[in-house]
Design a protein around this motif. Structure first.
Motif, mmCIF file in Angstrom:
data_model
loop_
_atom_site.group_PDB
_atom_site.id
_atom_site.type_symbol
_atom_site.label_atom_id
_atom_site.label_comp_id
_atom_site.label_asym_id
_atom_site.label_seq_id
_atom_site.Cartn_x
_atom_site.Cartn_y
_atom_site.Cartn_z
ATOM 1 N N ALA B 89 -13.132 11.745 -17.584
ATOM 2 C CA ALA B 89 -13.608 13.042 -18.046
ATOM 3 C C ALA B 89 -13.284 14.149 -17.052
ATOM 4 C CB ALA B 89 -15.110 12.979 -18.302
ATOM 5 N N TRP B 166 -15.030 15.763 -21.854
ATOM 6 C CA TRP B 166 -15.181 14.374 -22.321
ATOM 7 C C TRP B 166 -14.840 14.293 -23.789
ATOM 8 C CZ3 TRP B 166 -18.496 11.924 -25.871
ATOM 9 C CH2 TRP B 166 -18.710 10.549 -25.695
ATOM 10 N N THR B 333 -22.906 13.426 -23.364
ATOM 11 C CA THR B 333 -21.668 12.685 -23.643
ATOM 12 C C THR B 333 -22.001 11.294 -24.177
ATOM 13 O OG1 THR B 333 -21.686 12.040 -21.308
ATOM 14 C CG2 THR B 333 -20.331 13.937 -21.907
#
Lengths: 296, 813
Positions: B89, B166, B333
């Motif tokens: 990410a 992400w 996320t």
């Protein structure tokens, strides 16, 4: 949340209190119920050098009938006014107003006199005092004077009392029993919040119960101080109790109101609109309590 | 003896008598001799350079022991650690020091600390510190903060203030949208919230020079994690720190992270050789303790006119505030993107998350953490879709639910749902709420409202209220979690849990759990588990937690993990104890181990229940350890420590129905009915389950209708006191009608699932769906939360209603 250092006095009489005020007035604050003052001190927004605690002066805490007036000691707690049978019988709007203040803890300690002298436009008592045409007895070493409900509030968080003066008694004209009614309607985000708007109405009808003989309208949170809706009162005086008239008065009041934008409780425009809604609701309720069976 | 019924019994919470009588022991209650008080000077600017700090006047004040700035301790404390550093990410973790050194990044950022003899003197000294700031432009919203011209919080360390980017995707999303018969899209905002634990945070640290050890009393949901992170920040070895956190007055996620000032207090205690205490006040709590949520979402859904959902696409801007708090990167996320298909068999899914730093208080886990955000957008967009294709929202949900025979079900994001019956909870919720009748009442009210609107001035108040009905179906990932999975997401440790079960010689039992319940009721439910497993009386079981010197390393309480994971550890520890006890009982009864029956706390030889050994007798023998008591080769004592790493998460689910009345004069919303049907598998104590559901719903409803952390454009938190931030009370909240179905988790030894967050996850979209439903005839598709009266009043006063019916004609029978 720790206040700045202060000196503390706990006088036992009004005489002792006004002597202290005479000496320290400009740098002193009276501590009554403390429900506004203590948080302000803890936030260090208020930092009085001297705190004069009047809670031990028992003869400032009473409700009694005297001729055509209901007399209330300045130190009387909201809770007392909420529950008092005498209040409910003689001036029920006082009980209704008290029950709308804060939460039970606030009502147990907070006092009517403290709230009025604090002069917060969001304070609930102001509107009701205006609607009732209350008067206020004030004492100092210099003597004694009486203020009426049009002159007790000077500005936001500023009453008309001089620094050396103490509010001792509130005097309420008792409305005629069979043809008067009052109501306090409050719009709040949640219970215990400051009013977004509030409307207090006290009316007396004529003998035929058709028209308004007397009317007082006070508004909460829509002006720098608790506000008398003078033009709305005038618009109803002598006129018949009809929905159209109530609607017109509520509209006038919403135009008289001077609310400000507030990111949490709403825009000025919204508060005006709500002034109209809640004043109309209060008028309908008050008329019903005064004996109007159905409003056309 | 009906001990077996302990599991599933409505036992009163054992923790309540001490808590409601004021006998709890919170961090602020701990008072030590010679204790001194710390207070932090916090920035009044959201973004500014610190040009100079003059502490001389403050130091000269009475009672002041020391005044320390960020510069003074820069070499002594490491930056605040971030424990969830996402993989793949491009994560950038800026160095954020416990006291800022040359720059402040949010209103409330600590720049100096005072230690004084009394908290009053400490507060006075704060006012005497002179800081010269050079104000910089601040940025508070995440969409602006990642634009090229935005002011940078950490200069080139975090370009564009973008802490991470992400992505997750599966299936063929472009094709799903290209081939869609219908698509809907909406910008949805999940506003920032203040966790508002009634007990603010605080710490008290005491150094014992004779043993070179530190004891730290602290408001924590995870004492061992706190010990580890405090050790990392201060450099004091982990085994030289003892963290105690006895009673905690609510956390909701806000007491998971380790905060800079906590390490400062530890350092000061060691340097001053005095116990140093620091307790937040409410304002400090609101500006310096983490906030929750704060997403801006762009959501698109592809589907067919028959109600089938074929794809979902989400772009999220997550506001992370001014530093990366302990678990912050994982919340918007892993805990969000993986759950975006919810209870539906959606195959094509794409989600992109921009994690953005801004000049605001850090955002981290808040009750539900990521899962309420996912459920909110999914349940809102499903309703928007249902309206677009003119289908009843319940029908759309039923059409897309993963069927009950499809479990275990692997989602497009790679999770494996353990068990579920989504349609079952929805049908039950419709039945309890009287859905069909509600729709009819709604239509009748609308008709009467439209008629009255034409007769101006003659409206009756009671008829001026519109009805709205909102549904929300959810599935939640909780019981975090299998270590191999959470480790693969970049979490710094595994999420197993520990338990020590100790049977004392007298047969009394102490349970030491690595979980740290602070309101969830596990002092009761864990005792119920042990009582059931070992056949002892409830009052003979003590549940111990919150002290790193007593309990083996534990991961703590959050993510609805304590009952399933810590509870699982306790079950296995009990079962290992039973195995050993059986050996001892066989020895005592002079029988073969295979012939020993264990029933209701008694061991006996099969067929001879009259001659039995109680667990207490077996325990006595285990400690006696004489040759007649203990078989040879067996160790004395009767206790076991188990570290339980669950094979999978658990996935509770349910459907909530909310019915609202909207006052058309004021825009006020009143909840008239609230039905919650939840399934958390087997229930240890249904009363505690209900309590968790009630509290969860209250918190979710609060977000829908009242709560919002509001910043002005300069980065001042406007809602910085409890009189500004509108936490609802019992008066505003409805009576809940709760019910449950029971679909046990197949992989859990007790078949249980977590239930601490379900209410919060389900309720927010149910309420918003209900209000939007009530206003659908006014052309409303969406209203941003909180749904305060003014927003609704504006819609009602600016648009005229259309005459179509509020919902479809079809209703499930």
């Amino acid at each position: 949340m720790f206040p700045k250092e202060f000196q503390y006095a706990s006088p036992r009489s009004v005489q002792e209190t006004v002597q202290l005020l005479n000496r320290f007035g400009t740098e002193a604050k009276i501590l009554a119920g403390g429900q506004s003052l203590i948080p302000l001190m803890k936030l260090r927004i208020a930092s009085p050098k001297y705190l004069i605690d009047i809670n031990r002066i028992r003869d400032l805490e009473y409700v009694r009938e005297s001729g055509e007036f209901l007399l209330i000691g300045a130190l009387t707690r909201h809770h007392t006014l909420e529950r008092s049978e005498l209040v409910k019988d003689k001036v029920p709007i006082l009980s209704e107003t008290a029950s709308s203040i804060g939460d039970p803890q606030v009502r147990n300690l907070g006092t009517i006199g403290g709230s009025i002298v604090h002069s917060d436009p969001a304070g609930d008592w102001g509107a009701t005092m205006i609607a009732l045409r209350a008067s206020f007895n004030v004492k100092s070493l210099r003597g004694e004077r009486s203020l009426d409900s049009d002159h007790i509030f000077s500005d936001t968080l500023t009453s008309s009392l001089s620094p050396d003066e103490l509010l001792t008694e509130i005097s309420i004209p008792i409305p005629p029993r069979d043809r008067s009614g009052g109501a306090y309607e409050k719009f709040e985000r949640k219970v215990g919040d400051f009013a977004t708007v509030g409307a207090a109405v006290q009316i007396t009808l004529d003998k035929a119960k058709k028209a308004f003989e007397k009317i007082g309208i006070g508004l909460t949170s829509v002006a720098p101080t608790s506000m008398r809706a003078r033009r709305a009162e005038e618009s109803l005086l002598g006129r018949d109790v009809t929905l159209a008239n109530l609607d017109e008065a509520a509209t006038i009041a919403s135009e008289e109101a001077r609310p400000i934008d507030d990111v949490l409780r709403g825009s000025a425009e919204f508060k005006r609109a709500m002034t109209k809604v809640f004043l109309k609701r209060a008028l309908i309720k008050a008329a019903g309590r005064a004996g109007v069976i159905e409003i056309e | 003896m009906a001990v077996a019924t302990f599991f599933g019994a409505r036992v009163n919470r054992r923790e309540d008598p001490r808590l409601v009588t004021g006998n709890g022991l919170y961090t602020a209650d701990v008072v030590l001799p010679n204790m001194v008080h710390a207070a932090f000077l916090r920035s009044p600017y959201a973004h500014a350079r610190i040009k100079s700090i003059n502490t001389e006047k403050a130091k000269a004040l009475p009672g002041v022991i020391v005044v320390v700035t960020g510069k003074d301790i820069a070499s002594k404390l490491n930056p605040v650690p971030c424990a969830w550093q996402l993989t793949n990410a491009e994560i950038k973790v800026p160095k954020y020091y416990p006291l800022e050194i040359d720059k402040v990044r949010y209103v409330g950022d600590p720049v100096a600390v005072v230690v004084a003899e009394t908290p009053y003197q400490a507060a006075d000294a704060l006012e005497a510190i002179e800081v010269e700031y050079e104000p910089l432009q601040a940025v508070v919203d995440q969409e602006s903060a990642c634009k090229p011209d935005a002011p940078l919080l950490y200069d080139n360390d975090v370009p564009n203030n973008l802490a991470f980017h992400w992505k997750i995707s599966s299936g063929d999303v472009s094709r799903a949208f290209a081939e869609a018969e219908v698509t809907v899209k909406e910008r949805l905002v999940n506003q920032r919230l203040l966790p508002t634990a009634i007990e603010p945070r605080g710490a008290l640290a005491q150094y014992n020079p004779s043993k070179d050890e530190l004891t730290v009393w602290i408001t924590s949901q995870n004492p061992h994690v706190h010990r580890l992170l405090l050790s990392l920040m201060t450099g004091i070895p982990e085994h030289k720190i003892r963290v105690i956190s006895q009673d905690v007055g609510g956390g909701f996620g806000s007491k998971i992270p380790c905060y800079g000032p906590e390490a400062v207090v530890v350092l000061l205690a060691k340097e001053l050789l005095l116990p140093v205490k620091w307790i937040e006040d409410r304002r400090e709590n609101y500006v310096s303790t983490i906030h929750g949520r704060d997403h801006v979402e762009y959501v698109e859904l592809a589907g067919k006119f028959d109600g089938t959902i074929t794809g979902i696409k989400v772009i999220t801007y997550a506001n992370l505030g001014a530093w990366l708090s302990t678990a912050a990167p994982g919340v918007p996320t892993i805990l969000f993107g993986t759950m975006l298909s919810g209870p539906y068999k959606i195959k094509n899914l794409e989600c992109e998350v921009f994690g953005v730093l801004t000049n605001t208080t850090a955002v981290d886990a808040y009750r539900g953490a990521g899962r309420p955000e996912a459920t909110f957008i999914l349940e809102r967009i499903v309703d928007i879709f249902a309206r677009k294709i003119n289908m009843d929202p319940s029908e759309v949900r039923i059409k897309n639910f993963i069927p009950r025979d499809a479990f275990p079900y692997t989602t497009p994001t790679g999770l494996t749902y353990d068990s579920g019956d989504y349609e079952g909870t929805l049908r039950r919720a419709l039945e309890i709420s009287g859905y069909k009748d509600l729709r009819e009442e709604q239509a009748a009210r609308l008709k009467s409202f439209l008629q009255e609107s034409t007769e101006t001035g003659k409206r009756k108040r009671t008829k001026e209220k519109l009805i709205g009905i909102g549904l929300s179906s959810y599935v939640e990932v909780c019981g975090l979690g299998p270590s191999s999975i959470v480790r693969s997401t970049g979490f710094a440790l595994g999420l197993w849990e520990s338990a020590t079960v100790r049977v004392h010689p007298s047969g009394k039992v102490s349970v030491f759990t690595g979980g740290h319940p602070h309101g969830q009721g596990e002092e009761t439910t864990f005792a119920q588990i042990v009582a059931s497993e070992l056949g002892v009386n409830l009052e003979d079981v003590e549940v111990v937690h919150g002290d790193t010197d007593k309990v083996p390393f534990g991961m703590g309480t959050y993510g609805s993990r304590t009952t399933p994971v810590a509870g699982g550890a306790i079950v296995f520890a009990c079962r290992k104890i039973k195995e050993k006890a059986r050996k001892i009982a066989a020895h005592l009864l002079e029988a073969r181990e295979d012939d020993i029956v264990f029933d209701s706390g008694r061991f006996y030889v099969r067929g001879s229940p009259g001659t039995a050994k109680t667990l207490a007798e077996v325990a006595w023998a285990s400690y006696g350890a004489g040759s007649s008591e203990l078989p040879s080769g067996l160790e004395p004592g009767l206790e076991n420590t188990t570290f339980y790493d669950p094979p999978n998460f658990v996935f509770p689910f349910g459907t909530h129905v909310c019915v609202v009345e909207v006052d058309t004069e004021t825009g006020q919303v009143k909840i008239k009915k609230y039905v919650a049907v939840d399934d958390c598998g087997k229930q240890i104590n249904p009363m505690i389950v209900e309590g968790q559901v009630h509290g969860g719903i209250a918190q979710g409803v609060a977000q829908a209708l009242w709560e919002a952390a509001v910043y002005d454009k300069d980065g001042n938190l406007v809602t910085s006191t409890l009189s500004d931030y509108a936490v609802p009370t019992a008066y505003e909240l409805p009576s809940y009608e709760t019910a449950s179905t029971e679909t046990p988790s197949p992989h859990h030894p007790l078949g249980i699932k977590g239930v601490g967050e379900t209410g919060t996850i389900a309720s927010t979209p149910a309420v918003v769906n209900a209000v939007c439903d009530a206003l659908s005839n006014f052309g409303v598709k969406n209203i941003d939360m909180p749904l305060v009266p003014e927003k609704i009043w504006r819609i009602l006063s600016s648009s005229s209603p259309r005459l179509e019916s509020p919902s479809s004609t079809t209703s499930p029978s």
